[in-house]
Enzyme design. Structure first.
Site, short mmCIF file in Angstrom:
data_model
loop_
_atom_site.label_atom_id
_atom_site.label_comp_id
_atom_site.label_asym_id
_atom_site.label_seq_id
_atom_site.Cartn_x
_atom_site.Cartn_y
_atom_site.Cartn_z
N TYR A 1 -1.52 -1.57 10.61
CA TYR A 1 -1.71 -1.70 9.31
C TYR A 1 -0.60 -0.68 8.58
O TYR A 1 -0.08 -1.70 7.16
CB TYR A 1 -3.70 -0.42 8.56
CG TYR A 1 -3.51 -1.03 7.26
CD1 TYR A 1 -3.70 -2.08 6.97
CD2 TYR A 1 -3.19 0.40 6.01
CE1 TYR A 1 -4.16 -2.44 5.02
CE2 TYR A 1 -2.96 -0.08 4.77
CZ TYR A 1 -4.30 -1.03 4.88
OH TYR A 1 -3.97 -1.18 2.57
N SER B 1 1.21 -1.04 0.15
CA SER B 1 0.12 -0.04 -0.21
C SER B 1 1.06 1.05 -0.02
O SER B 1 1.90 1.16 0.59
CB SER B 1 -0.79 0.10 0.98
OG SER B 1 -1.36 1.47 1.65
N1 LIG Z 1 -8.76 -0.72 -1.14
C1 LIG Z 1 -8.10 0.29 -1.06
O1 LIG Z 1 -7.96 1.81 -0.35
C2 LIG Z 1 -6.50 -0.44 -0.56
C3 LIG Z 1 -5.16 0.66 -0.46
C4 LIG Z 1 -3.94 -0.38 -0.32
C5 LIG Z 1 -4.08 -1.69 -0.64
N2 LIG Z 1 -4.81 -1.64 -0.34
C6 LIG Z 1 -4.95 -3.57 -0.09
O2 LIG Z 1 -5.36 -4.12 -1.16
C7 LIG Z 1 -5.66 -5.46 -1.16
C8 LIG Z 1 -7.02 -5.67 -1.45
O3 LIG Z 1 -8.70 -5.00 -0.47
P1 LIG Z 1 -9.60 -4.41 -0.94
O4 LIG Z 1 -9.49 -3.30 -1.08
O5 LIG Z 1 -9.74 -4.74 -2.90
O6 LIG Z 1 -10.68 -4.94 0.49
P2 LIG Z 1 -11.88 -6.26 0.36
O7 LIG Z 1 -12.82 -5.29 -1.38
O8 LIG Z 1 -12.42 -5.41 1.65
O9 LIG Z 1 -11.65 -7.44 -0.35
C9 LIG Z 1 -10.39 -8.17 0.77
C10 LIG Z 1 -10.31 -9.16 0.30
O10 LIG Z 1 -9.27 -10.18 0.83
C11 LIG Z 1 -10.09 -11.18 1.65
N3 LIG Z 1 -9.49 -11.43 3.22
C12 LIG Z 1 -9.19 -10.89 4.07
N4 LIG Z 1 -9.07 -11.66 5.01
C13 LIG Z 1 -9.37 -12.64 4.61
C14 LIG Z 1 -8.15 -13.80 5.11
N5 LIG Z 1 -8.11 -14.30 6.56
N6 LIG Z 1 -7.94 -14.99 4.65
C15 LIG Z 1 -8.66 -14.73 3.22
N7 LIG Z 1 -9.30 -14.04 2.36
C16 LIG Z 1 -9.23 -13.12 2.95
C17 LIG Z 1 -11.34 -11.17 2.10
O11 LIG Z 1 -12.80 -12.31 0.99
P3 LIG Z 1 -13.39 -12.76 2.13
O12 LIG Z 1 -13.70 -11.75 3.77
O13 LIG Z 1 -14.53 -13.60 1.83
O14 LIG Z 1 -12.01 -13.66 3.24
C18 LIG Z 1 -12.15 -9.47 0.43
O15 LIG Z 1 -11.51 -10.57 -0.39
C19 LIG Z 1 -5.53 -5.45 0.58
O16 LIG Z 1 -4.65 -6.34 1.53
C20 LIG Z 1 -5.72 -4.22 1.17
O17 LIG Z 1 -4.67 -4.10 2.20
C21 LIG Z 1 -6.16 -1.13 0.02
#
Ligand SMILES: NC(=O)c1ccc[n+]([C@@H]2O[C@H](COP(=O)([O-])OP(=O)(O)OC[C@H]3O[C@@H](n4cnc5c(N)ncnc54)[C@H](OP(=O)(O)O)[C@@H]3O)[C@@H](O)[C@H]2O)c1
Length: 285
Positions: free
Chosen positions: A158, A145
């Site tokens: 985080y 991130s």
């Molecule tokens: N959105 C942002 O602004 C942003 C910015 C920078 C980085 N990121 C990173 O991008 C990545 C994806 O996040 P996103 O933004 O797409 O959020 P999201 O829509 O909440 O997706 C998160 C995914 O992670 C899965 N997950 C969470 N805990 C898990 C576990 N213990 N085992 C397996 N799967 C798990 C969830 O599925 P289940 O709940 O079904 O397990 C979901 O599919 C993350 O690493 C996040 O830190 C996001």
């Protein structure tokens, strides 16, 4: 449009956190290009039917909590078994965020954050490596991130988990290049996904007498708004997809709109005191 036939890592990809947001968009973009994508998440149902795409691509859901060593090992061995003992691509997107002042966040909450974001990523890399090495050419894409190099007040844990993934990814890349396997870090900026609603507030945070009240709430509401107004998951996912087709990918890529490469440049060029003053003004007023 390039498709799976032109990919040096083969046409089988494993994507964690693919039930939502960036992971789901990566899985979709790869399936459209003819990849066989295994979509891992906790909410996936083992008996859910595969989604088939016109170019021959598929998305196959598999239930897998990245925190569960036995389940993760079983999922990866089953994927390898179905594909001649190997697969070439692992994309680690599973993760969530926790918010709270450091002083009011328990070690238990802090550990849980590191457990999923850092140890979950580490576990999947470690368990996948034998199959990636056996494939002869392999690629791991880890999700960091911008917060990994611009730590955000009230999101210290985080930010720390993402900085740890950065260090892991760079060091691991140095170890596995000799086997034809690469590990690349993708660092998204604010993205409109389920991440904002899934964010957990530390159990000890925000009590009525907290000295951080006001500042903490302002910070999180600013962050949530930036995420909701942020890039689409498809835009961020396209940075992952492009890396899968690059002959010699760089060790790290910032993903998202121009603000984020500019932030990365400012972080490199400005004195830390100036840079942090700006960040603190935004997130800790
Ligand atoms: N959105 C942002 O602004 C942003 C910015 C920078 C980085 N990121 C990173 O991008 C990545 C994806 O996040 P996103 O933004 O797409 O959020 P999201 O829509 O909440 O997706 C998160 C995914 O992670 C899965 N997950 C969470 N805990 C898990 C576990 N213990 N085992 C397996 N799967 C798990 C969830 O599925 P289940 O709940 O079904 O397990 C979901 O599919 C993350 O690493 C996040 O830190 C996001």
């Amino acid at each position: 449009m390039r498709n799976a036939d032109r990919c040096q890592y083969g046409r089988v990809a494993v994507v964690t956190g693919a039930s939502s947001g960036i992971g789901r968009a990566v899985a979709h973009q790869l399936a459209v290009r003819g990849f066989q994508v295994y979509s891992l998440s906790r909410r996936a149902h083992m008996d859910a039917p595969a989604e088939k795409y016109s170019g021959g691509g598929t998305i196959l859901p598999l239930a897998c909590d990245v925190n569960d060593e036995t389940v993760a090992a079983y999922a990866l061995s089953r994927i390898a078994e179905e594909n001649g003992g190997v697969f070439g691509i692992l994309v680690n997107c599973a993760g969530y965020g926790i918010a709270g002042p450091v002083e009011e966040t328990s070690d238990e909450d802090a550990r849980a954050q590191m457990e999923t974001n850092f140890f979950g990523t580490l576990r999947m890399c470690r368990l996948a490596l034998p199959y990636l090495r056996a494939a002869g050419r392999g690629l791991i894409l880890n999700t960091g991130s911008v917060a990994g190099f611009v730590p955000i007040p009230y999101q210290a844990h985080y930010s720390a988990s993402k900085a740890a993934i950065d260090a892991l990814s760079q060091a691991l890349d140095g170890e596995i290049r000799r086997f034809g396997v690469r590990c690349v870090l993708v660092q998204p900026g604010d993205t409109r996904t389920g991440f904002t609603d899934a964010r957990i507030t530390a159990k000890g945070a925000g009590h009525p007498a907290s000295l951080y009240n006001g500042s903490f709430e302002r910070s999180i509401s600013y962050m949530s708004k930036s995420e909701r107004d942020g890039d689409s998951p498809e835009k961020v996912a396209s940075a992952f997809t492009r890396l899968i087709f690059r002959r010699n990918p760089p060790p790290r890529v910032v993903a998202g709109n121009l603000l984020y490469p500019v932030t990365a440049l400012a972080h490199r060029l400005l004195p830390a005191r100036v840079f942090r003053r700006v960040i603190n003004w935004i997130y800790s007023r």
